[in-house]
Design a protein around this motif. Structure first.
Motif, PDB file in Angstrom:
ATOM      1  N   PHE A  46       0.837  -1.203   0.000  1.00 37.46           N
ATOM      2  CA  PHE A  46       0.000   0.000   0.000  1.00 37.46           C
ATOM      3  C   PHE A  46       0.869   1.249   0.000  1.00 37.46           C
ATOM      4  O   PHE A  46       1.987   1.247   0.528  1.00 37.46           O
ATOM      5  CB  PHE A  46      -0.918   0.009   1.229  1.00 37.46           C
ATOM      6  CG  PHE A  46      -1.878  -1.147   1.257  1.00 37.46           C
ATOM      7  CD1 PHE A  46      -3.039  -1.110   0.505  1.00 37.46           C
ATOM      8  CD2 PHE A  46      -1.593  -2.289   1.993  1.00 37.46           C
ATOM      9  CE1 PHE A  46      -3.919  -2.192   0.500  1.00 37.46           C
ATOM     10  CE2 PHE A  46      -2.454  -3.368   1.990  1.00 37.46           C
ATOM     11  CZ  PHE A  46      -3.628  -3.325   1.247  1.00 37.46           C
ATOM     12  N   ASP A  47       0.332   2.312  -0.596  1.00 38.53           N
ATOM     13  CA  ASP A  47       1.048   3.594  -0.623  1.00 38.53           C
ATOM     14  C   ASP A  47       0.636   4.483   0.543  1.00 38.53           C
ATOM     15  O   ASP A  47       1.347   5.425   0.900  1.00 38.53           O
ATOM     16  CB  ASP A  47       0.749   4.326  -1.940  1.00 38.53           C
ATOM     17  CG  ASP A  47       1.219   3.515  -3.130  1.00 38.53           C
ATOM     18  OD1 ASP A  47       2.445   3.382  -3.285  1.00 38.53           O
ATOM     19  OD2 ASP A  47       0.369   2.979  -3.872  1.00 38.53           O
ATOM     20  N   LEU A  48      -0.539   4.207   1.111  1.00 40.74           N
ATOM     21  CA  LEU A  48      -1.055   5.045   2.203  1.00 40.74           C
ATOM     22  C   LEU A  48      -2.066   4.244   3.016  1.00 40.74           C
ATOM     23  O   LEU A  48      -2.802   3.419   2.462  1.00 40.74           O
ATOM     24  CB  LEU A  48      -1.751   6.293   1.602  1.00 40.74           C
ATOM     25  CG  LEU A  48      -2.484   7.237   2.557  1.00 40.74           C
ATOM     26  CD1 LEU A  48      -1.511   7.922   3.512  1.00 40.74           C
ATOM     27  CD2 LEU A  48      -3.256   8.303   1.778  1.00 40.74           C
ATOM     28  N   ILE A  49      -2.086   4.512   4.307  1.00 43.36           N
ATOM     29  CA  ILE A  49      -3.078   3.853   5.171  1.00 43.36           C
ATOM     30  C   ILE A  49      -3.905   4.925   5.877  1.00 43.36           C
ATOM     31  O   ILE A  49      -3.364   5.878   6.441  1.00 43.36           O
ATOM     32  CB  ILE A  49      -2.386   2.947   6.216  1.00 43.36           C
ATOM     33  CG1 ILE A  49      -1.652   1.807   5.499  1.00 43.36           C
ATOM     34  CG2 ILE A  49      -3.389   2.398   7.223  1.00 43.36           C
ATOM     35  CD1 ILE A  49      -0.673   1.066   6.374  1.00 43.36           C
ATOM     36  N   LEU A  50      -5.232   4.755   5.807  1.00 42.63           N
ATOM     37  CA  LEU A  50      -6.138   5.602   6.599  1.00 42.63           C
ATOM     38  C   LEU A  50      -6.722   4.707   7.671  1.00 42.63           C
ATOM     39  O   LEU A  50      -7.357   3.702   7.350  1.00 42.63           O
ATOM     40  CB  LEU A  50      -7.295   6.139   5.741  1.00 42.63           C
ATOM     41  CG  LEU A  50      -6.988   6.992   4.517  1.00 42.63           C
ATOM     42  CD1 LEU A  50      -8.303   7.463   3.872  1.00 42.63           C
ATOM     43  CD2 LEU A  50      -6.173   8.205   4.898  1.00 42.63           C
ATOM     44  N   THR A  51      -6.507   5.032   8.922  1.00 38.70           N
ATOM     45  CA  THR A  51      -7.010   4.132   9.976  1.00 38.70           C
ATOM     46  C   THR A  51      -7.774   4.850  11.088  1.00 38.70           C
ATOM     47  O   THR A  51      -7.411   5.940  11.502  1.00 38.70           O
ATOM     48  CB  THR A  51      -5.867   3.295  10.602  1.00 38.70           C
ATOM     49  OG1 THR A  51      -6.434   2.364  11.542  1.00 38.70           O
ATOM     50  CG2 THR A  51      -4.838   4.152  11.322  1.00 38.70           C
ATOM     51  N   ASP A  52      -8.836   4.191  11.511  1.00 37.15           N
ATOM     52  CA  ASP A  52      -9.583   4.611  12.697  1.00 37.15           C
ATOM     53  C   ASP A  52      -8.731   4.231  13.918  1.00 37.15           C
ATOM     54  O   ASP A  52      -7.785   3.437  13.803  1.00 37.15           O
ATOM     55  CB  ASP A  52     -10.919   3.844  12.716  1.00 37.15           C
ATOM     56  CG  ASP A  52     -11.843   4.279  13.826  1.00 37.15           C
ATOM     57  OD1 ASP A  52     -11.609   5.351  14.404  1.00 37.15           O
ATOM     58  OD2 ASP A  52     -12.806   3.541  14.118  1.00 37.15           O
ATOM     59  N   LEU A  53      -9.064   4.805  15.067  1.00 40.31           N
ATOM     60  CA  LEU A  53      -8.292   4.463  16.263  1.00 40.31           C
ATOM     61  C   LEU A  53      -8.998   3.440  17.147  1.00 40.31           C
ATOM     62  O   LEU A  53      -8.366   2.696  17.875  1.00 40.31           O
ATOM     63  CB  LEU A  53      -8.001   5.732  17.072  1.00 40.31           C
ATOM     64  CG  LEU A  53      -7.006   6.697  16.422  1.00 40.31           C
ATOM     65  CD1 LEU A  53      -6.981   8.017  17.165  1.00 40.31           C
ATOM     66  CD2 LEU A  53      -5.615   6.096  16.378  1.00 40.31           C
ATOM     67  N   MET A  54     -10.338   3.447  17.075  1.00 41.27           N
ATOM     68  CA  MET A  54     -11.076   2.488  17.921  1.00 41.27           C
ATOM     69  C   MET A  54     -11.615   1.390  17.027  1.00 41.27           C
ATOM     70  O   MET A  54     -12.610   1.580  16.326  1.00 41.27           O
ATOM     71  CB  MET A  54     -12.212   3.202  18.651  1.00 41.27           C
ATOM     72  CG  MET A  54     -11.706   4.062  19.800  1.00 41.27           C
ATOM     73  SD  MET A  54     -13.021   4.926  20.647  1.00 41.27           S
ATOM     74  CE  MET A  54     -13.870   3.583  21.446  1.00 41.27           C
ATOM     75  N   LEU A  55     -10.947   0.259  17.050  1.00 38.65           N
ATOM     76  CA  LEU A  55     -11.321  -0.842  16.163  1.00 38.65           C
ATOM     77  C   LEU A  55     -11.516  -2.124  16.974  1.00 38.65           C
ATOM     78  O   LEU A  55     -10.928  -2.268  18.041  1.00 38.65           O
ATOM     79  CB  LEU A  55     -10.194  -1.083  15.154  1.00 38.65           C
ATOM     80  CG  LEU A  55      -9.974   0.013  14.106  1.00 38.65           C
ATOM     81  CD1 LEU A  55      -8.598  -0.119  13.503  1.00 38.65           C
ATOM     82  CD2 LEU A  55     -11.036  -0.082  13.018  1.00 38.65           C
ATOM     83  N   PRO A  56     -12.313  -3.047  16.437  1.00 38.42           N
ATOM     84  CA  PRO A  56     -12.450  -4.321  17.143  1.00 38.42           C
ATOM     85  C   PRO A  56     -11.161  -5.151  17.051  1.00 38.42           C
ATOM     86  O   PRO A  56     -10.426  -5.042  16.072  1.00 38.42           O
ATOM     87  CB  PRO A  56     -13.578  -5.036  16.382  1.00 38.42           C
ATOM     88  CG  PRO A  56     -14.161  -4.049  15.457  1.00 38.42           C
ATOM     89  CD  PRO A  56     -13.154  -2.969  15.246  1.00 38.42           C
ATOM     90  N   PHE A  57     -10.930  -5.958  18.019  1.00 38.41           N
ATOM     91  CA  PHE A  57      -9.836  -6.965  18.096  1.00 38.41           C
ATOM     92  C   PHE A  57      -8.440  -6.360  18.256  1.00 38.41           C
ATOM     93  O   PHE A  57      -7.745  -6.668  19.210  1.00 38.41           O
ATOM     94  CB  PHE A  57      -9.869  -7.926  16.888  1.00 38.41           C
ATOM     95  CG  PHE A  57     -11.209  -8.562  16.682  1.00 38.41           C
ATOM     96  CD1 PHE A  57     -11.796  -9.309  17.695  1.00 38.41           C
ATOM     97  CD2 PHE A  57     -11.907  -8.407  15.498  1.00 38.41           C
ATOM     98  CE1 PHE A  57     -13.040  -9.895  17.528  1.00 38.41           C
ATOM     99  CE2 PHE A  57     -13.158  -8.977  15.320  1.00 38.41           C
ATOM    100  CZ  PHE A  57     -13.717  -9.718  16.336  1.00 38.41           C
ATOM    101  N   VAL A  58      -8.013  -5.554  17.264  1.00 35.33           N
ATOM    102  CA  VAL A  58      -6.703  -4.913  17.382  1.00 35.33           C
ATOM    103  C   VAL A  58      -6.960  -3.411  17.282  1.00 35.33           C
ATOM    104  O   VAL A  58      -7.585  -2.962  16.330  1.00 35.33           O
ATOM    105  CB  VAL A  58      -5.772  -5.346  16.226  1.00 35.33           C
ATOM    106  CG1 VAL A  58      -4.390  -4.724  16.397  1.00 35.33           C
ATOM    107  CG2 VAL A  58      -5.674  -6.860  16.142  1.00 35.33           C
ATOM    108  N   THR A  59      -6.532  -2.637  18.268  1.00 33.93           N
ATOM    109  CA  THR A  59      -6.867  -1.207  18.251  1.00 33.93           C
ATOM    110  C   THR A  59      -6.048  -0.463  17.201  1.00 33.93           C
ATOM    111  O   THR A  59      -5.006  -0.947  16.739  1.00 33.93           O
ATOM    112  CB  THR A  59      -6.577  -0.549  19.620  1.00 33.93           C
ATOM    113  OG1 THR A  59      -5.157  -0.553  19.814  1.00 33.93           O
ATOM    114  CG2 THR A  59      -7.265  -1.263  20.757  1.00 33.93           C
ATOM    115  N   GLY A  60      -6.510   0.736  16.859  1.00 34.61           N
ATOM    116  CA  GLY A  60      -5.801   1.561  15.893  1.00 34.61           C
ATOM    117  C   GLY A  60      -4.391   1.876  16.369  1.00 34.61           C
ATOM    118  O   GLY A  60      -3.435   1.879  15.583  1.00 34.61           O
TER     119      GLY A  60
END
Lengths: 120, 244
Positions: A46-60
């Motif tokens: 990937f060239d870029l990642i957009l991620t939330d911080l509150m996620l199920p199982f593994v946090t952001g």
């Protein structure tokens, strides 16, 4: 075509990001939770990642830590809510490149994504 | 609004005032929506209608209390109770729309008891200024009016938020309050994307304040707000609800 990984579990936010980014010519891959994101990062590039911080199982935060350690060249933009200032500050300390507040402004998203990719 | 729960809109950036309201008000009796500008409150009132009481800080920027009152009354026929929060020491402030009583900054419990007494005098059912509990402006701007995208987004809202609210109810019943907070945090942007400020405000409260059994009214109110949106969507987009 530049590839963007979206890690986000709100389906409306996902659909909006996907719609806007595809329209701008990016290839978009979605992970709805942290484990799926980890798997995708192992298998694809990937060239870029957009991620939330509150996620199920593994946090952001755990994901950011993992990305910055394992894939230090992939820039990360955090998707946050306006009330997460402390968490955003911590994310910057971990080396994230930028953040976008949900729900995002379409023009702001375009600008921040372009700017972050241009820094590469 | 739920009949038992009174609603105050407080427009101020004075954190002491907000803290005092949060300390003294009983969350089971009064729900407080705080805005940092008059414009924010105006948008909110356009969506949900009048509150039981609107409190405006006198010199808040960019739109002060007098200008906000002028806009609300002249453009939106606002008829609800309004107080002005001020440190000027006067008991009332004259505007083109009449005189408004002042709540002096640095107020304490007896002053808030007076504010609450205004709420109990104000029993009339408020008329909603905008009957639609949602707006498509954001989705339309985002997609340049792409109807297929808007339809798909509404379908996602209807299905995902409905499911999440059922989960919130179930988790709340089981006293799994941390998960209630997480889910409320997750669905907040969905309400915001449909520009439903009440839903967003309740989600924010559930996500960022201590959730315990005292938040039952808020959970109930969130469900009612979702159902209100769903009812309206049924009328406006019947195809959303067709089963294949």
């Amino acid at each position: 075509m530049q590839r963007i990984l979206i890690i986000e579990d709100n389906p409306m936010v996902v659909r909006s990001l996907e719609f806007k980014l595809k329209k701008e010519g990016y290839e978009v891959v979605v992970a709805e939770e942290g484990r799926q994101a980890m798997k995708l990062l192992l298998e694809e590039t990937f060239d870029l990642i957009l991620t939330d911080l509150m996620l199920p199982f593994v946090t952001g935060t755990q994901i950011i830590e993992h990305i910055k350690k394992t894939y230090p060249n992939i820039p990360v933009i955090v998707l946050s809510t306006s009330t997460q200032e402390d968490i955003i500050t911590d994310a910057f300390k971990m080396g994230v490149d930028d953040f976008i507040t949900k729900p995002f402004s379409p023009s702001e998203l375009s600008l921040r994504v372009k700017r972050t990719l241009a820094k590469q | 609004m739920n009949e038992a729960l009174k609603h105050i809109i407080l427009v101020t950036t004075d954190s002491d005032a907000v803290a005092a309201f949060n300390t003294y008000l009983n969350p089971n009796a009064v729900t407080l929506s705080n805005f940092a500008s008059g414009m924010g409150a105006i948008q909110y009132i356009k969506q949900i209608g009048e509150a039981d009481l609107l409190i405006l800080e006198e010199n808040i920027k960019p739109l002060g209390a007098v200008q906000t009152i002028h806009y609300l009354i002249d453009n939106m026929n606002y008829s609800g109770s309004i107080l002005i929060l001020s440190d000027s020491g006067v008991s009332e402030i004259q505007t083109d729309e009449g005189a408004f009583e002042v709540l002096k900054k640095g107020f304490d419990k007896p002053d808030l008891d007076w504010v609450l007494s205004l709420l109990s005098e104000n029993k009339e059912q408020r008329v909603e200024l905008n009957s639609k509990p949602y707006s498509l402006s954001y989705l339309s701007d985002l997609s340049d009016g792409d109807e297929a995208f808007i339809f798909e987004s509404l379908k996602i809202f209807n299905e995902s938020v409905g499911k999440n609210i059922s989960e919130i109810e179930e988790l709340f019943g089981k006293e799994h309050y941390k998960e209630v907070s997480n889910l409320a945090h997750n669905i907040k942007p969905s309400f915001e994307m449909l520009e439903n400020n009440l839903g967003s405000t309740i989600c924010d409260e559930l996500a960022h304040t201590q959730v315990d059994s005292s938040k039952a009214e808020q959970v109930d109110l969130l469900k009612k707000e979702y159902l209100k949106i769903q009812e309206c969507l049924k009328e406006d987009f019947p195809d959303l609800f067709k089963t294949v």
